[in-house]
Design an enzyme around this catalytic site. Structure first.
Site, PDB file in Angstrom:
ATOM      1  CG  ASP A   1      19.049   5.876  -4.018  1.00 15.17           C
ATOM      2  OD1 ASP A   1      19.471   6.029  -2.866  1.00 15.17           O
ATOM      3  OD2 ASP A   1      17.883   5.521  -4.272  1.00 15.17           O
TER       4      ASP A   1
ATOM      5  CG  ASP B   1      17.436  -0.857   3.011  1.00 14.23           C
ATOM      6  OD1 ASP B   1      16.982   0.275   3.255  1.00 14.23           O
ATOM      7  OD2 ASP B   1      18.515  -1.055   2.420  1.00 14.23           O
TER       8      ASP B   1
END
Length: 251
Positions: free
Chosen positions: A11, A130
């Site tokens: 990330d 998500d």
């Protein structure tokens, strides 16, 4: 049987690898190019590179970094963050990405999935989802988990597969960064509903969690970040243990 894949996730925010808990409280985890090379050398099957603030900040993924990572590794490399058009994907693939991951843009414009699959092939298109449980329902969230939608995880997964996605990267926001294990019930249901690979994400804390994601969750691949970044689990050790549990992996 197809080998199960182990996928470290980088990330990226402001050019650095970061990791948080439940999508917040980010801390620095190192230089993404250096980490990518380490994981490639250690036997990771693939890498995922997510520019986590690209959508929120409305700018494009850091092309130079993508190029630098691609030069250092010899495993498939998926890039996501701020991708909203066929042109964006073309640029990433030309700079060394093997696949792209789309999330917010797919929800806002589902036709994008069809367009990308048609132009580049389904194998190139990963749709990231998500989701977190709200009142017993798995609800899809956007913009790094900040914006809830009206979409149900399972309905959206079925649509994504029908539109031509090659894989689904499912992150349980409830499990993310907690190190309490993956959302195996939801994973198993996704695997039953669609006939494309499911990548488990969110919750890896120990080797048993990976075993469970493949045996209970029926996942095709397991993705993790902090346990790899902070050297809590070595990829070689993890793969040996998976083999010992009769899970097919590439050593």
């Amino acid at each position: 049987m197809l080998a199960k894949r182990i996928i470290p996730c980088l990330d990226i925010k402001n050019g650095r690898t970061v990791k948080g808990v439940n999508f917040v409280d980010l801390r620095d985890a190192g230089d993404p190019v250096e980490l990518a090379k380490i994981y490639s050398d250690e036997g990771a099957d693939e890498l995922v590179f997510l520019d986590i603030s690209a959508t929120e900040e409305r700018r494009k993924t850091l092309i130079n970094m993508v190029r630098s990572v691609a030069e250092k590794i010899n495993i498939p490399f998926t890039v996501g963050g701020g991708i909203s058009s066929v042109e964006d994907v073309e640029i990433l693939l030309n700079n060394g990405a093997d696949k792209v991951s789309i999330n917010s843009s797919a929800v806002k414009n589902p036709q994008l999935i069809n367009d990308l699959a048609q132009k580049f092939g389904s194998q190139c298109v990963v749709v990231a989802i998500d989701a977190k449980q709200i009142d017993g329902q798995w609800i899809v969230h956007l913009v790094g988990g900040k914006v809830p939608t009206a979409l149900n995880l399972f309905d959206w997964a079925v649509e994504v597969a029908q539109r031509g996605a090659g894989e689904i990267l499912f992150t349980s926001m409830d499990n993310d960064g907690t190190k309490n294990g993956f959302a195996n019930e939801a994973l198993a249901r996704l695997s039953e509903l669609v006939n494309i690979p499911i990548i488990a994400s969110g919750g890896a804390g120990n080797i048993q969690h990976f075993v469970d994601s493949f045996t209970q969750g029926k996942a095709d691949a397991a993705l993790a970040a902090s346990v790899f970044h902070f050297k809590e689990i070595e990829i070689k050790t993890l793969k040996k243990e998976l083999k010992n549990n009769n899970i097919e992996v590439r050593i």
